[in-house]
Design a protein around this motif. Structure first.
Motif, PDB file in Angstrom:
ATOM      1  N   LYS A 216      14.097   8.910  -2.005  1.00 21.11           N
ATOM      2  CA  LYS A 216      13.369   9.748  -1.050  1.00 21.11           C
ATOM      3  C   LYS A 216      11.868   9.518  -1.104  1.00 21.11           C
ATOM      4  O   LYS A 216      11.099  10.260  -0.478  1.00 21.11           O
ATOM      5  CB  LYS A 216      13.677  11.222  -1.310  1.00 21.11           C
ATOM      6  N   ASN A 217      11.443   8.500  -1.859  1.00 18.77           N
ATOM      7  CA  ASN A 217      10.007   8.198  -1.983  1.00 18.77           C
ATOM      8  C   ASN A 217       9.210   9.441  -2.349  1.00 18.77           C
ATOM      9  O   ASN A 217       8.155   9.718  -1.748  1.00 18.77           O
ATOM     10  CB  ASN A 217       9.471   7.599  -0.682  1.00 18.77           C
ATOM     11  N   SER A 218       9.705  10.182  -3.318  1.00 18.20           N
ATOM     12  CA  SER A 218       9.050  11.433  -3.678  1.00 18.20           C
ATOM     13  C   SER A 218       8.899  11.572  -5.182  1.00 18.20           C
ATOM     14  O   SER A 218       9.717  11.062  -5.958  1.00 18.20           O
ATOM     15  CB  SER A 218       9.854  12.624  -3.139  1.00 18.20           C
ATOM     16  N   VAL A 219       7.861  12.277  -5.568  1.00 18.16           N
ATOM     17  CA  VAL A 219       7.646  12.640  -6.960  1.00 18.16           C
ATOM     18  C   VAL A 219       7.333  14.130  -6.999  1.00 18.16           C
ATOM     19  O   VAL A 219       6.748  14.680  -6.055  1.00 18.16           O
ATOM     20  CB  VAL A 219       6.523  11.782  -7.580  1.00 18.16           C
ATOM     21  N   PHE A 220       7.743  14.775  -8.078  1.00 19.78           N
ATOM     22  CA  PHE A 220       7.656  16.225  -8.164  1.00 19.78           C
ATOM     23  C   PHE A 220       6.955  16.651  -9.460  1.00 19.78           C
ATOM     24  O   PHE A 220       6.975  15.930 -10.455  1.00 19.78           O
ATOM     25  CB  PHE A 220       9.058  16.830  -8.119  1.00 19.78           C
ATOM     26  N   LEU A 221       6.375  17.834  -9.416  1.00 21.41           N
ATOM     27  CA  LEU A 221       5.790  18.430 -10.611  1.00 21.41           C
ATOM     28  C   LEU A 221       6.277  19.873 -10.695  1.00 21.41           C
ATOM     29  O   LEU A 221       5.866  20.722  -9.905  1.00 21.41           O
ATOM     30  CB  LEU A 221       4.261  18.392 -10.560  1.00 21.41           C
ATOM     31  N   GLN A 222       7.190  20.130 -11.620  1.00 20.45           N
ATOM     32  CA  GLN A 222       7.669  21.487 -11.872  1.00 20.45           C
ATOM     33  C   GLN A 222       6.747  22.130 -12.892  1.00 20.45           C
ATOM     34  O   GLN A 222       6.588  21.608 -14.007  1.00 20.45           O
ATOM     35  CB  GLN A 222       9.104  21.453 -12.395  1.00 20.45           C
ATOM     36  N   MET A 223       6.147  23.235 -12.507  1.00 22.32           N
ATOM     37  CA  MET A 223       5.183  23.909 -13.372  1.00 22.32           C
ATOM     38  C   MET A 223       5.718  25.293 -13.730  1.00 22.32           C
ATOM     39  O   MET A 223       5.918  26.131 -12.841  1.00 22.32           O
ATOM     40  CB  MET A 223       3.828  24.028 -12.666  1.00 22.32           C
ATOM     41  N   ASN A 224       5.949  25.518 -15.007  1.00 21.43           N
ATOM     42  CA  ASN A 224       6.445  26.801 -15.503  1.00 21.43           C
ATOM     43  C   ASN A 224       5.411  27.432 -16.430  1.00 21.43           C
ATOM     44  O   ASN A 224       4.507  26.751 -16.916  1.00 21.43           O
ATOM     45  CB  ASN A 224       7.760  26.597 -16.249  1.00 21.43           C
TER      46      ASN A 224
ATOM     47  N   ALA B 269       5.076  13.257  -1.242  1.00 22.33           N
ATOM     48  CA  ALA B 269       5.819  12.306  -0.420  1.00 22.33           C
ATOM     49  C   ALA B 269       4.991  11.046  -0.262  1.00 22.33           C
ATOM     50  O   ALA B 269       3.827  11.113   0.145  1.00 22.33           O
ATOM     51  CB  ALA B 269       6.118  12.917   0.945  1.00 22.33           C
ATOM     52  N   ALA B 270       5.575   9.935  -0.606  1.00 24.22           N
ATOM     53  CA  ALA B 270       4.863   8.663  -0.548  1.00 24.22           C
ATOM     54  C   ALA B 270       5.407   7.801   0.569  1.00 24.22           C
ATOM     55  O   ALA B 270       6.611   7.766   0.827  1.00 24.22           O
ATOM     56  CB  ALA B 270       4.996   7.933  -1.879  1.00 24.22           C
ATOM     57  N   SER B 271       4.532   7.121   1.228  1.00 23.21           N
ATOM     58  CA  SER B 271       4.939   6.136   2.232  1.00 23.21           C
ATOM     59  C   SER B 271       4.566   4.754   1.724  1.00 23.21           C
ATOM     60  O   SER B 271       3.579   4.598   1.026  1.00 23.21           O
ATOM     61  CB  SER B 271       4.253   6.418   3.572  1.00 23.21           C
TER      62      SER B 271
ATOM     63  N   GLN C 198       0.844  -1.182   0.000  1.00 22.54           N
ATOM     64  CA  GLN C 198       0.000   0.000   0.000  1.00 22.54           C
ATOM     65  C   GLN C 198       0.891   1.249   0.000  1.00 22.54           C
ATOM     66  O   GLN C 198       1.908   1.285   0.674  1.00 22.54           O
ATOM     67  CB  GLN C 198      -0.913   0.008   1.224  1.00 22.54           C
ATOM     68  N   VAL C 199       0.501   2.241  -0.790  1.00 19.60           N
ATOM     69  CA  VAL C 199       1.240   3.501  -0.879  1.00 19.60           C
ATOM     70  C   VAL C 199       0.295   4.631  -0.527  1.00 19.60           C
ATOM     71  O   VAL C 199      -0.834   4.665  -1.012  1.00 19.60           O
ATOM     72  CB  VAL C 199       1.815   3.709  -2.293  1.00 19.60           C
ATOM     73  N   GLN C 200       0.730   5.529   0.337  1.00 22.78           N
ATOM     74  CA  GLN C 200      -0.058   6.703   0.692  1.00 22.78           C
ATOM     75  C   GLN C 200       0.711   7.950   0.307  1.00 22.78           C
ATOM     76  O   GLN C 200       1.926   8.001   0.416  1.00 22.78           O
ATOM     77  CB  GLN C 200      -0.372   6.699   2.192  1.00 22.78           C
ATOM     78  N   MET C 201      -0.028   8.974  -0.132  1.00 19.13           N
ATOM     79  CA  MET C 201       0.579  10.194  -0.676  1.00 19.13           C
ATOM     80  C   MET C 201       0.223  11.429   0.126  1.00 19.13           C
ATOM     81  O   MET C 201      -0.915  11.545   0.594  1.00 19.13           O
ATOM     82  CB  MET C 201       0.089  10.436  -2.107  1.00 19.13           C
ATOM     83  N   VAL C 202       1.176  12.367   0.211  1.00 15.96           N
ATOM     84  CA  VAL C 202       0.929  13.681   0.795  1.00 15.96           C
ATOM     85  C   VAL C 202       1.523  14.724  -0.141  1.00 15.96           C
ATOM     86  O   VAL C 202       2.740  14.787  -0.322  1.00 15.96           O
ATOM     87  CB  VAL C 202       1.545  13.825   2.203  1.00 15.96           C
ATOM     88  N   GLU C 203       0.651  15.541  -0.731  1.00 23.15           N
ATOM     89  CA  GLU C 203       1.102  16.578  -1.657  1.00 23.15           C
ATOM     90  C   GLU C 203       1.373  17.880  -0.914  1.00 23.15           C
ATOM     91  O   GLU C 203       0.738  18.169   0.100  1.00 23.15           O
ATOM     92  CB  GLU C 203       0.036  16.839  -2.732  1.00 23.15           C
ATOM     93  N   SER C 204       2.288  18.682  -1.468  1.00 21.38           N
ATOM     94  CA  SER C 204       2.594  19.995  -0.909  1.00 21.38           C
ATOM     95  C   SER C 204       3.167  20.887  -2.002  1.00 21.38           C
ATOM     96  O   SER C 204       3.489  20.403  -3.092  1.00 21.38           O
ATOM     97  CB  SER C 204       3.590  19.874   0.248  1.00 21.38           C
ATOM     98  N   GLY C 205       3.264  22.172  -1.695  1.00 18.94           N
ATOM     99  CA  GLY C 205       3.905  23.103  -2.612  1.00 18.94           C
ATOM    100  C   GLY C 205       2.969  24.003  -3.388  1.00 18.94           C
ATOM    101  O   GLY C 205       3.409  24.862  -4.149  1.00 18.94           O
TER     102      GLY C 205
ATOM    103  N   GLY D  39      -4.469   4.907  -8.016  1.00 21.28           N
ATOM    104  CA  GLY D  39      -5.022   4.849  -6.676  1.00 21.28           C
ATOM    105  C   GLY D  39      -4.087   5.469  -5.657  1.00 21.28           C
ATOM    106  O   GLY D  39      -3.059   6.042  -5.996  1.00 21.28           O
ATOM    107  N   SER D  40      -4.456   5.321  -4.390  1.00 22.70           N
ATOM    108  CA  SER D  40      -3.743   5.911  -3.261  1.00 22.70           C
ATOM    109  C   SER D  40      -3.662   7.423  -3.406  1.00 22.70           C
ATOM    110  O   SER D  40      -2.601   8.030  -3.242  1.00 22.70           O
ATOM    111  CB  SER D  40      -2.337   5.311  -3.109  1.00 22.70           C
ATOM    112  N   TRP D  41      -4.782   8.045  -3.666  1.00 22.40           N
ATOM    113  CA  TRP D  41      -4.828   9.492  -3.853  1.00 22.40           C
ATOM    114  C   TRP D  41      -4.500  10.218  -2.556  1.00 22.40           C
ATOM    115  O   TRP D  41      -4.960   9.833  -1.489  1.00 22.40           O
ATOM    116  CB  TRP D  41      -6.217   9.916  -4.335  1.00 22.40           C
ATOM    117  N   GLY D  42      -3.730  11.316  -2.696  1.00 20.35           N
ATOM    118  CA  GLY D  42      -3.476  12.182  -1.561  1.00 20.35           C
ATOM    119  C   GLY D  42      -4.627  13.147  -1.367  1.00 20.35           C
ATOM    120  O   GLY D  42      -5.659  13.061  -2.043  1.00 20.35           O
ATOM    121  N   GLN D  43      -4.449  14.092  -0.441  1.00 24.11           N
ATOM    122  CA  GLN D  43      -5.506  15.062  -0.138  1.00 24.11           C
ATOM    123  C   GLN D  43      -5.501  16.223  -1.125  1.00 24.11           C
ATOM    124  O   GLN D  43      -6.448  17.006  -1.171  1.00 24.11           O
ATOM    125  CB  GLN D  43      -5.342  15.600   1.288  1.00 24.11           C
TER     126      GLN D  43
END
Length: 119
Positions: A76-84, A23-25, A1-8, A107-111
Protein backbone atom coordinates in the motif's frame (compact mmCIF):
# COMPACT_ATOMS: atom_id res chain seq x y z
CA UNK A 1 11.60 9.86 -6.56
CA UNK A 2 9.31 9.32 -3.55
CA UNK A 3 6.83 11.87 -2.24
CA UNK A 4 5.12 11.68 1.15
CA UNK A 5 1.79 12.79 2.60
CA UNK A 6 1.34 12.46 6.35
CA UNK A 7 -2.01 12.27 8.15
CA UNK A 8 -3.56 11.26 11.44
CA UNK A 9 -2.37 14.01 13.73
CA UNK A 10 -4.60 15.77 16.22
CA UNK A 11 -5.19 16.77 19.81
CA UNK A 12 -5.03 14.05 22.47
CA UNK A 13 -4.78 13.98 26.24
CA UNK A 14 -1.66 12.73 27.96
CA UNK A 15 -1.71 8.95 28.15
CA UNK A 16 -3.70 8.65 24.97
CA UNK A 17 -2.83 7.19 21.59
CA UNK A 18 -2.64 8.29 17.96
CA UNK A 19 -1.75 6.49 14.75
CA UNK A 20 -0.03 8.48 12.05
CA UNK A 21 0.01 7.41 8.43
CA UNK A 22 2.32 8.33 5.61
CA UNK A 23 1.28 7.63 2.04
CA UNK A 24 4.15 7.51 -0.40
CA UNK A 25 4.04 7.83 -4.14
CA UNK A 26 6.79 6.52 -6.34
CA UNK A 27 7.59 3.16 -7.79
CA UNK A 28 10.64 2.54 -5.60
CA UNK A 29 9.01 3.05 -2.19
CA UNK A 30 9.80 -0.49 -1.06
CA UNK A 31 13.50 0.00 -1.79
CA UNK A 32 14.05 2.47 1.04
CA UNK A 33 14.10 2.50 4.77
CA UNK A 34 11.38 4.86 5.98
CA UNK A 35 11.50 7.06 9.04
CA UNK A 36 9.56 9.42 11.23
CA UNK A 37 10.91 12.68 12.59
CA UNK A 38 9.38 15.46 14.63
CA UNK A 39 9.95 19.13 15.24
CA UNK A 40 8.64 21.02 18.23
CA UNK A 41 8.37 24.85 18.25
CA UNK A 42 11.76 26.43 18.71
CA UNK A 43 13.59 23.11 18.46
CA UNK A 44 15.46 21.27 15.75
CA UNK A 45 13.92 18.36 13.92
CA UNK A 46 14.71 15.09 15.67
CA UNK A 47 14.63 11.44 14.75
CA UNK A 48 11.75 9.39 16.17
CA UNK A 49 11.94 5.95 14.58
CA UNK A 50 12.57 4.13 11.32
CA UNK A 51 12.00 0.80 9.65
CA UNK A 52 14.08 -1.10 7.12
CA UNK A 53 12.77 -1.72 3.62
CA UNK A 54 11.62 -5.25 4.43
CA UNK A 55 9.80 -4.20 7.59
CA UNK A 56 11.76 -6.77 9.56
CA UNK A 57 13.71 -4.33 11.70
CA UNK A 58 12.76 -1.05 13.32
CA UNK A 59 14.75 1.24 15.59
CA UNK A 60 13.78 4.16 17.79
CA UNK A 61 14.96 7.20 19.68
CA UNK A 62 15.35 6.51 23.38
CA UNK A 63 12.66 9.08 24.17
CA UNK A 64 9.95 7.02 22.43
CA UNK A 65 11.23 3.47 22.81
CA UNK A 66 8.55 1.19 24.22
CA UNK A 67 5.77 3.69 23.45
CA UNK A 68 5.96 4.19 19.68
CA UNK A 69 5.92 1.56 16.92
CA UNK A 70 6.82 2.05 13.26
CA UNK A 71 5.36 -0.31 10.68
CA UNK A 72 4.97 -0.36 6.92
CA UNK A 73 2.85 -1.91 4.22
CA UNK A 74 4.82 -1.96 0.99
CA UNK A 75 1.82 -3.20 -0.98
CA UNK A 76 0.00 0.00 0.00
CA UNK A 77 3.07 2.26 -0.18
CA UNK A 78 2.43 3.31 3.40
CA UNK A 79 4.29 3.65 6.66
CA UNK A 80 2.70 4.10 10.05
CA UNK A 81 3.60 5.42 13.49
CA UNK A 82 1.55 4.05 16.39
CA UNK A 83 2.00 6.33 19.37
CA UNK A 84 0.88 5.14 22.81
CA UNK A 85 1.22 6.63 26.29
CA UNK A 86 1.62 10.07 24.78
CA UNK A 87 3.23 12.82 26.82
CA UNK A 88 3.01 16.61 26.47
CA UNK A 89 6.65 16.60 25.35
CA UNK A 90 5.61 14.55 22.30
CA UNK A 91 3.84 17.63 20.96
CA UNK A 92 5.37 18.46 17.57
CA UNK A 93 4.88 18.37 13.84
CA UNK A 94 5.62 14.84 12.68
CA UNK A 95 7.21 14.12 9.31
CA UNK A 96 7.99 10.98 7.37
CA UNK A 97 10.91 10.61 5.02
CA UNK A 98 12.80 8.06 2.96
CA UNK A 99 16.41 7.10 3.58
CA UNK A 100 18.20 7.32 0.25
CA UNK A 101 21.48 6.38 1.88
CA UNK A 102 24.97 7.53 1.03
CA UNK A 103 25.57 11.27 0.97
CA UNK A 104 21.89 11.97 0.27
CA UNK A 105 20.51 10.52 3.48
CA UNK A 106 16.95 11.31 4.50
CA UNK A 107 14.78 13.10 1.96
CA UNK A 108 11.41 13.49 0.25
CA UNK A 109 9.93 15.15 3.31
CA UNK A 110 6.16 15.48 3.53
CA UNK A 111 4.30 18.55 4.78
CA UNK A 112 3.97 17.08 8.28
CA UNK A 113 1.06 16.48 10.60
CA UNK A 114 0.55 18.27 13.93
CA UNK A 115 0.34 16.24 17.12
CA UNK A 116 -0.65 18.09 20.28
CA UNK A 117 -0.71 16.33 23.65
CA UNK A 118 -2.47 18.15 26.47
CA UNK A 119 -1.62 17.62 30.11
Amino acid sequence: QVQMVESGGGLVQAGGSLRLSCAASGRTFSSYAMGWFRQAPGKEREFVGAIRWSGAYAYYADSVKGRFTVSRDNAKNSVFLQMNSLKPEDTAVYYCAADFGGTTGWGSWGQGTQVTVSS
